[in-house]
Structures are given as C-alpha cells and as structure tokens.
Write an enzyme that holds these catalytic residues in place. Structure first.
Site, PDB file in Angstrom:
ATOM      1  N   CYS A 107      26.495  43.377  35.270  1.00  0.00           N
ATOM      2  CA  CYS A 107      26.495  43.848  36.336  1.00  0.00           C
ATOM      3  C   CYS A 107      28.424  44.208  35.896  1.00  0.00           C
ATOM      4  O   CYS A 107      29.285  45.421  35.999  1.00  0.00           O
ATOM      5  CB  CYS A 107      27.257  43.703  37.805  1.00  0.00           C
ATOM      6  SG  CYS A 107      27.871  42.027  38.038  1.00  0.00           S
ATOM      7  N   ARG A 126      26.808  53.453  39.090  1.00  0.00           N
ATOM      8  CA  ARG A 126      28.415  53.325  40.307  1.00  0.00           C
ATOM      9  C   ARG A 126      29.365  54.251  41.012  1.00  0.00           C
ATOM     10  O   ARG A 126      29.067  54.234  41.960  1.00  0.00           O
ATOM     11  CB  ARG A 126      29.851  51.610  39.687  1.00  0.00           C
ATOM     12  CG  ARG A 126      28.862  50.749  39.293  1.00  0.00           C
ATOM     13  CD  ARG A 126      28.133  50.203  40.201  1.00  0.00           C
ATOM     14  NE  ARG A 126      28.765  49.586  42.003  1.00  0.00           N
ATOM     15  CZ  ARG A 126      30.189  49.275  42.152  1.00  0.00           C
ATOM     16  NH1 ARG A 126      30.496  48.192  40.356  1.00  0.00           N
ATOM     17  NH2 ARG A 126      31.039  48.589  43.037  1.00  0.00           N
ATOM     18  N   GLN A 186      26.316  47.552  44.559  1.00  0.00           N
ATOM     19  CA  GLN A 186      26.141  47.164  42.460  1.00  0.00           C
ATOM     20  C   GLN A 186      24.554  46.689  42.539  1.00  0.00           C
ATOM     21  O   GLN A 186      24.165  47.279  41.636  1.00  0.00           O
ATOM     22  CB  GLN A 186      27.034  45.700  42.025  1.00  0.00           C
ATOM     23  CG  GLN A 186      26.237  45.208  40.720  1.00  0.00           C
ATOM     24  CD  GLN A 186      27.057  46.267  40.013  1.00  0.00           C
ATOM     25  OE1 GLN A 186      28.308  46.540  39.746  1.00  0.00           O
ATOM     26  NE2 GLN A 186      26.411  46.984  39.076  1.00  0.00           N
ATOM     27  N   ASP A 240      24.754  37.687  35.531  1.00  0.00           N
ATOM     28  CA  ASP A 240      26.094  37.994  35.662  1.00  0.00           C
ATOM     29  C   ASP A 240      26.802  36.422  35.082  1.00  0.00           C
ATOM     30  O   ASP A 240      26.111  35.573  34.796  1.00  0.00           O
ATOM     31  CB  ASP A 240      26.425  37.883  37.583  1.00  0.00           C
ATOM     32  CG  ASP A 240      26.983  38.373  37.705  1.00  0.00           C
ATOM     33  OD1 ASP A 240      28.332  38.752  36.552  1.00  0.00           O
ATOM     34  OD2 ASP A 240      27.404  37.895  38.925  1.00  0.00           O
ATOM     35  N   HIS A 248      27.108  42.231  46.292  1.00  0.00           N
ATOM     36  CA  HIS A 248      28.205  42.796  46.459  1.00  0.00           C
ATOM     37  C   HIS A 248      26.829  44.148  46.459  1.00  0.00           C
ATOM     38  O   HIS A 248      26.275  44.521  45.213  1.00  0.00           O
ATOM     39  CB  HIS A 248      27.472  42.400  44.417  1.00  0.00           C
ATOM     40  CG  HIS A 248      28.758  43.051  44.327  1.00  0.00           C
ATOM     41  ND1 HIS A 248      29.741  44.235  44.176  1.00  0.00           N
ATOM     42  CD2 HIS A 248      29.173  43.133  43.061  1.00  0.00           C
ATOM     43  CE1 HIS A 248      30.426  45.031  43.874  1.00  0.00           C
ATOM     44  NE2 HIS A 248      30.207  44.240  42.528  1.00  0.00           N
ATOM     45  N   ARG A 270      37.329  45.000  49.240  1.00  0.00           N
ATOM     46  CA  ARG A 270      37.339  43.303  48.474  1.00  0.00           C
ATOM     47  C   ARG A 270      38.077  41.891  48.832  1.00  0.00           C
ATOM     48  O   ARG A 270      38.959  42.293  48.633  1.00  0.00           O
ATOM     49  CB  ARG A 270      37.170  44.384  47.017  1.00  0.00           C
ATOM     50  CG  ARG A 270      36.477  42.576  45.646  1.00  0.00           C
ATOM     51  CD  ARG A 270      36.373  42.795  44.214  1.00  0.00           C
ATOM     52  NE  ARG A 270      35.323  43.517  44.074  1.00  0.00           N
ATOM     53  CZ  ARG A 270      35.058  44.383  42.969  1.00  0.00           C
ATOM     54  NH1 ARG A 270      35.529  43.553  42.262  1.00  0.00           N
ATOM     55  NH2 ARG A 270      34.328  44.561  42.957  1.00  0.00           N
TER      56      ARG A 270
HETATM   57  N1  NVA Z   1      29.737  37.819  40.890  1.00  0.00           N
HETATM   58  C1  NVA Z   1      30.873  38.340  39.772  1.00  0.00           C
HETATM   59  C2  NVA Z   1      30.672  39.717  39.871  1.00  0.00           C
HETATM   60  C3  NVA Z   1      31.716  40.451  39.353  1.00  0.00           C
HETATM   61  C4  NVA Z   1      31.502  41.838  39.360  1.00  0.00           C
HETATM   62  C5  NVA Z   1      31.562  37.715  40.810  1.00  0.00           C
HETATM   63  O1  NVA Z   1      31.639  37.527  41.448  1.00  0.00           O
HETATM   64  O2  NVA Z   1      33.300  37.399  40.030  1.00  0.00           O
HETATM   65  N1   CP Z   2      30.679  45.252  38.810  1.00  0.00           N
HETATM   66  C1   CP Z   2      31.653  45.303  39.183  1.00  0.00           C
HETATM   67  O1   CP Z   2      31.776  45.237  40.256  1.00  0.00           O
HETATM   68  O2   CP Z   2      32.587  45.145  38.550  1.00  0.00           O
HETATM   69  P1   CP Z   2      34.105  45.354  38.742  1.00  0.00           P
HETATM   70  O3   CP Z   2      34.442  43.701  39.217  1.00  0.00           O
HETATM   71  O4   CP Z   2      35.216  45.729  37.078  1.00  0.00           O
HETATM   72  O5   CP Z   2      34.570  46.040  40.058  1.00  0.00           O
END
Ligand code: NVA
Ligand code: CP
Length: 305
Positions: A260, A288, A131, A220, A128, A101
């Site tokens: 998500c 997930r 997800q 989101d 992502h 990540r």
């Molecule tokens: N678009 C959000 C998704 C979090 C799971 C982010 O990147 O923070």
């Molecule tokens: N939806 C998602 O990826 O959540 P987290 O940021 O908690 O992993």
C-alpha cells in the site's frame, strides 16, 4: 451510509464500486469531464500523516467538480481537546461527507454516530478499507478478476491485514496470512471471517507456506503509524517475513506484488522486488484516485451517469 470497514459493504456493492472505478479511470484517461459534485465538499480530518489518501481524495473531489477541506493533525481544535462528537456535528453542517484518518476504531464510530453526513474511513488502527478496495480493483485489472486468485499476506496483522480478511470473506477469494506470533490480525475479525461458510482464509506458520503458488503477494510496514517506538522490537520479531526474490520464486511465475506504500526498502520488502517486474505498486497507488471517486459518487450522487 458510511464506509467504516470493508464489511459495511456486500459483494454486489464492492463489485459495483470496482467496475465503476474502472469506468471512471477510463473516462479520466480520455479526458472526458464528469462533474456531478459541483457545489459539494468533502472534509478530511487527519490525525496521522498521509500522502496518497489525502491527495487522491482531494484530486477526486476536484475532478468530480467539488471541493475538499483538509484539517491535519495540528489544524483543528481536536488536538486541543474538542470532543469528537462536537467536531462531527459541526463539520456535518458545513460539508457533504467526511473522510477521517485516526487511531482507534471507536473514534471513527463516534464520528459516524454524530455526523449527519457520510463518514469514510481514511485509515484507522483497525481498518484501511479504501486501500484494500483499490487493491482488489488492481487485482481485477491485472488478473481479469479475483475469482480463483490466491492472495497471500506476509507480515504484520495490521489494519491492512484486517481489511484484506474482510474482503476475502465477502468476495470469496483465497487468502493465506503469515504473521509472526504476537502480531496476528484482529482475532474477532479473523474469527468472524473463518466462521463463514465457504470462506478460504488460512493462517499459516511460515512466509514460505503463504507464498507458495500465490498469485498475489502483499505486505506492509512492520511498524504502523503510532507504533514508531516499537520499531526495533518489531524488526527482530519480523525477521524472515520479508518479501524478497527468494520468497517470490515460490509464488506463481506471473505473481504480482502489492504494497500500500509507504514502503521501507530492505525491511518488509527488498528494493529488487519493489522495483521488479512483478510489482504493481504504482498502479495500486493510482487506483486510490479512481476508487475514491467511485466511493464518493456512491455516497453523494443520486443519479450517476
Ligand atoms: N499499516 C500502515 C498503513 C499506512 C498506509 C499504517 O497504519 O501506518
Ligand atoms: N497507502 C496509504 O494510505 O498511504 P498514505 O498514508 O500516504 O495515505
């Protein structure tokens, strides 16, 4: 093999992963043990916070008989400047796959280039994939399939939006996106998807147009991780792009609402809708776990049973 974006997969692979995740979910509910990853380990290198992705990957490894090693933003030498190419080569000597990540897509591309074991995108600024694969699985469960399903995306043209576009391009479901000006999805990803014959992806001006007759409404946060300083500016730009009961009333009667998570109530979605009868967010989050298992099995198990 790596999973850096949904577009690393073809339709047959995505369909296979969804069906397998559904099977593994059923088996898990029945308590049938399945441990093909005994002695294997997944390394998780996370430069951003996570609840769902981290725990679902760790539990997926546990259920499949393997182990997970988590390195958070402050744990590894990356924060102190050790190059990605060195980290990738070293970790690949210890673990059997890694879930990363991070920020730019070029960072995970570099992991993939230097790692001799599979690399999984656990979220970047651009994509992502895990997800959205779980989300399509949720649509299959709730709607009996994705064929003919009208999905709409309302809000930021972010990593989630980009992965939805790739999923719609490959699987062929209809996707309508309404994003404020200046917050559109990646032009390259959108352009490539729209250029493909038979693809039903539309970018529309208003959230109302996107929501009309939709079977799935998805959104989101307005400011993703790393964009916290833009929160106030974004809140102004995204005014009107909230999934609320008024917008939901334009969709099909049995429309489902997806997010998500984490959600910011009363910003991109109201509490009423998030907690309402159309919301499938908890199943989406649960999936997930099952999708992650299907992905790990695909990448690490030679003969699945
Ligand atoms: N678009 C959000 C998704 C979090 C799971 C982010 O990147 O923070
Ligand atoms: N939806 C998602 O990826 O959540 P987290 O940021 O908690 O992993």
């Amino acid at each position: 093999m790596n999973l850096l974006a949904v577009s690393d997969l073809d339709k047959a692979r995505i369909d296979g992963l969804i069906q397998r995740a559904i099977t593994l979910k059923e088996r898990h509910k029945k308590g049938i043990p399945y441990q093909p990853l005994k002695g294997k380990a997944l390394g998780l290198v996370f430069e951003k916070a996570s609840t769902r992705t981290r725990v679902s990957f760790e539990m997926a490894m546990l259920h499949l008989g393997g182990n997970a090693v988590f390195l958070g933003p402050k744990d590894s030498q990356i924060g102190r400047g050790e190059p990605v190419k060195d980290t990738a080569r070293v970790l690949a000597r210890y673990v059997d796959a890694m879930a990363i990540r991070t920020f730019g897509q070029e960072i995970i591309d570099e992991y993939a280039r230097y790692s001799s074991v599979p690399v999984i995108n656990a979220l970047t600024d651009l994509h992502h994939p895990c997800q959205v694969l779980s989300d399509v699985m949720t649509i299959v469960e709730k709607k009996g399939g994705y064929e003919g399903v009208k999905v709409c995306w309302i809000g930021d043209g972010n990593n989630m939006a980009n992965s939805w576009i790739e999923a719609a391009m490959i699987l062929g479901f209809e996707l309508r996106l309404a994003c404020p000006e200046g917050y559109e999805p990646c032009a390259k990803i959108l352009g490539a998807a729209k250029a493909k014959a038979g693809v039903e992806i539309q970018t529309v001006k208003s959230p109302e147009e996107a929501a009309k007759d939709a079977d799935v409404l998805s959104t989101d946060v307005w400011a993703s991780m790393g964009q916290e300083a833009e929160q106030a500016k974004r809140a102004r730009a995204f005014k009107g792009y909230q999934i609320n009961s008024r917008l939901l009333s334009l969709a099909e009667k049995d429309a489902i609402v997806m997010h998500c998570l984490p959600a910011h109530r009363e910003e991109e979605i109201t509490e009423e809708v998030l907690e309402g009868p159309g919301s499938v967010v908890w199943d989406e989050a649960e999936n997930r776990l099952h999708m992650q298992k299907a992905i790990l099995e695909w990448l690490l198990v030679e003969t699945a049973v």
